[in-house]
Scaffold this active site. Sequence first.
Site, PDB file in Angstrom:
ATOM      1  N   SER A   1      20.419 -29.271 -92.647  1.00 36.00           N
ATOM      2  CA  SER A   1      19.087 -28.681 -92.584  1.00 36.00           C
ATOM      3  C   SER A   1      18.786 -27.968 -91.282  1.00 36.00           C
ATOM      4  O   SER A   1      18.030 -27.005 -91.265  1.00 36.00           O
ATOM      5  CB  SER A   1      18.024 -29.771 -92.789  1.00 36.00           C
ATOM      6  OG  SER A   1      18.146 -30.769 -91.791  1.00 36.00           O
ATOM      7  N   CYS A   2      19.356 -28.393 -90.168  1.00 37.94           N
ATOM      8  CA  CYS A   2      18.997 -27.738 -88.912  1.00 37.94           C
ATOM      9  C   CYS A   2      20.040 -28.016 -87.855  1.00 37.94           C
ATOM     10  O   CYS A   2      20.850 -28.919 -87.969  1.00 37.94           O
ATOM     11  CB  CYS A   2      17.633 -28.208 -88.422  1.00 37.94           C
ATOM     12  SG  CYS A   2      17.584 -29.948 -87.981  1.00 37.94           S
TER      13      CYS A   2
END
Length: 294
Positions: free
Chosen positions: A116-117
Site C-alpha cells: 500500500s505505501c
Amino acid sequence: MGRITTLRPVTRIALGEGVHRRADTLAVEEPLEIRIGGAPLAVTMRTPGHDVELAIGFLVSEGVISERSDFRAAIHCGGPGTGGAENTYNVLDTSLAPGVRLPGADEARRFYTTSSCGVCGKASIDAVRTVSHHDVTQDDVQVEAGWIAELPDRLRAEQAAFDKTGGLHAAALFDAVSGELLVIREDVGRHNAVDKVVGWALQEGRLPLRSTVLQVSGRASFELVQKAAMAGIPILSAVSAPSSLAAELAEQTGLTLIGFVRGRSMNVYAHAQRVLIDAATQGEEPVRGGRTER
C-alpha cells in the site's frame, strides 16, 4: 475473474432538481494474496485482472526477480478457508526458477515497501540503491518537453475503465525514441497499475526498460519512483505532485522525475538533462515525433 467494474444502486441527489435512483458503475476492489511456492508473501487490494503481471511486477519492485528467466509460472488457487474446493481468484501462487533466492519469513515482513505505501526514510532509499539490478544512470535518452506535455492526454484517452467509474488510476509505458505507447494498465491502486506495467515488461523480456517513459495519472510517490528505478525506467512523468522522498530517491538513483504535467507546463524535480527545451516551450509549433535517441 478479470472483472473490473460492477453496478450498484445509488440515490442521486441534485440540489434544485430532485432525487433520482439509478445504477452506478463502480471500480471493483478485491484482495490478492501473492504466494511463492505456496508460501504467503503479501496481500494487496487491487482491481482484478492482469494478476500475474501484478505479482511479477511486485516481485521485481522488491528485488526478488529481475529478468524473464527468473519467473516460471503462476496459478490462481482457492482462497483461505476454502480447502481448495473453491477458486476465489484472489490467491495467486507463483513459482520461480531454480537458484532464485526466496525471501524468508522475517525478510518478507521487513520489505521496505508494502502493498500500500512506501516506508519513508533514508534506509528505504539505501535499500532501493542496493537491491536494484538496473542502473538508470547509464541511460542517456533525451525527450522533448513538448512530447512529455502530450502524454497525460494520450494516457487519458486510453482509460476505458476510468470513463465508466471515475475511480481508477492508470500507468502507461511509452517508447521514448519512437513515441509508441507500449502498454497501459488501470487499477484502484496507483502502485498496482505500475506493477502491472512492469510485470508485462518482464513477461515480454523487456527489462531493463531503457529509453522509456512511465506516465502516471496521479501523484508521484516514493513507491512509484522505487518501482520505476527497479525496472530500469529512466523517466517518470506524473500529472500531480511528487513527494519530497520521491524527489530525493529520483535524484540519488539517477531517474528523471517530472510532475504537474498539465497543459503546456511541467516541473522537473530531478535529472532535468533528459528533458530538452523544444519549440513548444518557446511559443512555436511543437516538433512532432522528435525524440532524441541515445
